[in-house]
Design a protein around this motif. Structure first.
Motif, mmCIF file in Angstrom:
data_model
loop_
_atom_site.group_PDB
_atom_site.id
_atom_site.type_symbol
_atom_site.label_atom_id
_atom_site.label_comp_id
_atom_site.label_asym_id
_atom_site.label_seq_id
_atom_site.Cartn_x
_atom_site.Cartn_y
_atom_site.Cartn_z
ATOM 1 N N ARG A 216 0.831 -1.199 0.000
ATOM 2 C CA ARG A 216 0.000 0.000 0.000
ATOM 3 C C ARG A 216 0.865 1.247 0.000
ATOM 4 O O ARG A 216 1.932 1.277 0.608
ATOM 5 N N SER A 217 0.372 2.275 -0.657
ATOM 6 C CA SER A 217 1.024 3.566 -0.590
ATOM 7 C C SER A 217 0.222 4.412 0.395
ATOM 8 O O SER A 217 -1.002 4.490 0.309
ATOM 9 N N LEU A 218 0.914 5.014 1.363
ATOM 10 C CA LEU A 218 0.217 5.747 2.419
ATOM 11 C C LEU A 218 0.564 7.224 2.386
ATOM 12 O O LEU A 218 1.701 7.592 2.082
ATOM 13 N N ALA B 61 4.607 2.860 -1.895
ATOM 14 C CA ALA B 61 4.314 1.420 -1.984
ATOM 15 C C ALA B 61 5.609 0.630 -2.026
ATOM 16 O O ALA B 61 6.528 0.968 -2.771
ATOM 17 N N ALA C 299 -4.756 5.447 2.181
ATOM 18 C CA ALA C 299 -4.060 4.223 1.828
ATOM 19 C C ALA C 299 -4.452 3.954 0.376
ATOM 20 O O ALA C 299 -5.603 3.629 0.094
ATOM 21 N N ASP C 300 -3.533 4.160 -0.544
ATOM 22 C CA ASP C 300 -3.859 4.177 -1.979
ATOM 23 C C ASP C 300 -4.994 5.192 -2.168
ATOM 24 O O ASP C 300 -4.868 6.317 -1.738
ATOM 25 N N TYR D 116 -10.520 -2.275 7.175
ATOM 26 C CA TYR D 116 -9.176 -1.861 6.761
ATOM 27 C C TYR D 116 -8.127 -2.454 7.700
ATOM 28 O O TYR D 116 -7.105 -2.973 7.259
ATOM 29 N N THR E 255 -6.593 -5.687 7.126
ATOM 30 C CA THR E 255 -5.664 -5.835 6.002
ATOM 31 C C THR E 255 -4.266 -5.331 6.372
ATOM 32 O O THR E 255 -3.402 -5.203 5.507
ATOM 33 N N ARG F 184 -0.967 -5.956 3.087
ATOM 34 C CA ARG F 184 -0.107 -5.247 2.129
ATOM 35 C C ARG F 184 0.605 -4.101 2.832
ATOM 36 O O ARG F 184 1.327 -3.337 2.238
ATOM 37 N N LEU F 185 0.364 -3.995 4.116
ATOM 38 C CA LEU F 185 1.065 -3.034 4.970
ATOM 39 C C LEU F 185 1.416 -3.751 6.265
ATOM 40 O O LEU F 185 0.569 -4.415 6.862
#
Ligand SMILES: Nc1ncnc2c1ncn2[C@@H]1O[C@H](COP(=O)(O)OP(=O)(O)OP(=O)(O)O)[C@@H](O)[C@H]1O
Ligand SMILES: [Mg+2]
Length: 228
Positions: free
Chosen positions: A9-11, A40, A74-75, A90, A93, A169-170
């Motif tokens: 994930r891109s935060l 990410a 997050a994205d 969330y 995940t 993914r994080l």
């Protein structure tokens, strides 16, 4: 381990503040308009003195807490716009790893890894998945050991396997080496980097350990709740 196509994930944290109010009515500004991004697939060290806001920011990134002001993405998902149940979704995940390992002493390594799915289901698939994750973290054959039969480093490996159970993914790690000697701590950090490579995880690590910070792609420094 098998390589997957997953990317982390891109935060993005934008102008986030978090003030705690103690039972005595005193306000403590733990985060003060913090803006920071976590690309990410990156591994970031979150450094800073005790009380600078590291754990507070990690809790916000993991959806365990909400800021009083500001937004977190997050994205394309805005955490700060989510309902409570969406935020709970969330949170499932995200993988969490703590300094204290937080294992249940009466449960075997396998059952500790399965804890995140126990309330929902726990069939044969979950059993074999837990065993596979324990093998991924180097604990093949120790599935039936209880925490007291494992070393500190092995306990942290169980905790990391558990954090992977939800296929995150994080990965958020708060002082993951804080209770380990430096050689064991290095092995745990090696494992985190391996997981980033094989699973494409985004990893954020709160730490006092400058050697660990030096190995990360980026270091974000907090001071009195602000990015230094
Ligand atoms: N639940 C809480 N109630 C009141 N104040 C809190 C609470 N949690 C944290 N704080 C305060 O917020 C500030 C930031 O705390 P935080 O735990 O984020 O720091 P930290 O950088 O993780 O510190 P450490 O390195 O000691 O773990 C501190 O002043 C702390 O006392
Ligand atoms: Mg902390």
């Amino acid at each position: 381990m098998t390589t997957t196509e997953l990317t982390g994930r891109s935060l993005r944290v934008e102008s986030c503040s978090r003030t705690y109010t103690t039972p005595g009515g005193v306000s403590i500004k733990a985060l003060d308009e913090v803006s920071v991004g976590f690309p990410a697939g990156s591994v970031t060290a979150l450094c800073g003195p005790s009380g600078s806001g590291k754990s507070t920011l990690l809790h916000l990134l993991g959806g365990m807490d909400r800021p009083d002001a500001g937004s977190i993405w997050a994205d394309d998902d805005e955490l700060t716009a989510m309902s409570t149940s969406q935020l709970v979704g969330y949170r499932r995940t995200v993988g969490f790893v703590f300094q204290s390992f937080a294992l249940l002493p009466a449960l075997t390594a396998r059952d500790n890894v399965m804890l995140p799915v126990l309330p929902y289901r726990s069939g044969k698939q979950d059993l074999s998945r837990a065993a596979a994750l324990l093998a991924d973290v180097g604990l093949e054959g120790r599935e039936d050991a209880v925490p007291s039969q494992l070393s500190g480093g092995q306990r942290q490996r169980v905790a990391i396997a558990r954090a992977l159970m939800g296929d995150p993914r994080l990965l958020v790690a708060d002082e993951p080496t804080g209770n380990l000697d430096s050689a064991t701590g290095t092995e745990i950090v090696d494992l985190l980097f391996e997981l980033r490579a094989t699973r494409g995880l985004t990893i954020v690590i709160g730490t006092h350990d400058e050697a660990l910070a030096g190995r990360c792609d980026t270091t974000v420094r907090l001071h009195d709740g602000r990015v230094a």
